[in-house]
Design a protein around this motif. Sequence first.
Motif, PDB file in Angstrom:
ATOM      1  N   ALA A  73      64.475 -32.189 -22.858  1.00 62.35           N
ATOM      2  CA  ALA A  73      64.080 -30.801 -23.130  1.00 62.35           C
ATOM      3  C   ALA A  73      65.129 -30.205 -24.318  1.00 62.35           C
ATOM      4  O   ALA A  73      66.122 -30.890 -24.631  1.00 62.35           O
ATOM      5  CB  ALA A  73      64.237 -29.875 -22.083  1.00 62.35           C
TER       6      ALA A  73
ATOM      7  N   TYR B  28      56.544 -17.704 -20.432  1.00 59.01           N
ATOM      8  CA  TYR B  28      56.917 -18.944 -19.940  1.00 59.01           C
ATOM      9  C   TYR B  28      56.005 -19.660 -19.146  1.00 59.01           C
ATOM     10  O   TYR B  28      55.180 -18.890 -18.201  1.00 59.01           O
ATOM     11  CB  TYR B  28      58.420 -18.821 -18.825  1.00 59.01           C
ATOM     12  CG  TYR B  28      59.526 -18.587 -20.065  1.00 59.01           C
ATOM     13  CD1 TYR B  28      60.330 -19.546 -20.419  1.00 59.01           C
ATOM     14  CD2 TYR B  28      59.717 -17.143 -20.098  1.00 59.01           C
ATOM     15  CE1 TYR B  28      61.552 -19.135 -21.096  1.00 59.01           C
ATOM     16  CE2 TYR B  28      61.159 -16.582 -20.849  1.00 59.01           C
ATOM     17  CZ  TYR B  28      61.770 -17.885 -21.325  1.00 59.01           C
ATOM     18  OH  TYR B  28      62.912 -17.352 -22.014  1.00 59.01           O
TER      19      TYR B  28
ATOM     20  N   LEU C 265      59.500 -23.171 -18.463  1.00 56.08           N
ATOM     21  CA  LEU C 265      59.541 -23.803 -20.118  1.00 56.08           C
ATOM     22  C   LEU C 265      58.772 -22.720 -20.914  1.00 56.08           C
ATOM     23  O   LEU C 265      57.833 -21.946 -20.311  1.00 56.08           O
ATOM     24  CB  LEU C 265      58.843 -25.087 -20.118  1.00 56.08           C
ATOM     25  CG  LEU C 265      59.752 -26.343 -19.330  1.00 56.08           C
ATOM     26  CD1 LEU C 265      58.879 -27.420 -19.620  1.00 56.08           C
ATOM     27  CD2 LEU C 265      61.114 -26.398 -20.033  1.00 56.08           C
TER      28      LEU C 265
ATOM     29  N   THR D  99      56.150 -22.020 -27.674  1.00 62.33           N
ATOM     30  CA  THR D  99      56.533 -23.389 -28.022  1.00 62.33           C
ATOM     31  C   THR D  99      55.959 -23.842 -29.210  1.00 62.33           C
ATOM     32  O   THR D  99      56.860 -24.090 -30.406  1.00 62.33           O
ATOM     33  CB  THR D  99      56.002 -24.404 -27.121  1.00 62.33           C
ATOM     34  OG1 THR D  99      56.631 -24.137 -25.794  1.00 62.33           O
ATOM     35  CG2 THR D  99      56.449 -25.961 -27.604  1.00 62.33           C
TER      36      THR D  99
END
Length: 168
Positions: A48, A101, A138, A144
């Motif tokens: 990560a 997330y 995440l 992202t």
Amino acid sequence: MTTTVPGGPDAAELPFFVYGTLLPGEPNHDLFLRGRTAGERPAVLPRALLYEGPGYPYAIEGHGRVHGTLLIAAPGVYGELLGLLDHLEEFLGPGHPRNLYERVVREVELPARSTARATAEAGEAGEPGESVRAWVYLAATAVTRSLRTGGVLIPEGRWTTGRAAGGA
């Protein structure tokens, strides 16, 4: 390995891996976690990367390591804690287009610790040097994508006092 099946058969009362404003000493730790954890210990999320965000970091899949804390929910408050963290992290459900997330299951490493107290704090989350499955928030897909094209990477994967370690 990443799994995004909240409530699935392997997801029952997993610990949580946190790496930003929920870390001890950060503003959301006391606000959301005080009295709701039975154990907290340092942990590392492998595979990560950590990026700067607007006052909080984002972790994404990548070739690095993110340092944080593994949290064990106190008895009787797991559902409450899960709901509070989902709300804080703006997780509306797996793959929801408005997620900030995604809550996913990941293997988290527990670094070896040198004190007996550390082993006691680990609770049911495994022994030093082992890996355990934990919930991790995440960055969602759209976030992202934006981070990969123009985000600011936190090189050491450590969030400290609202800024990257060593930052101003």
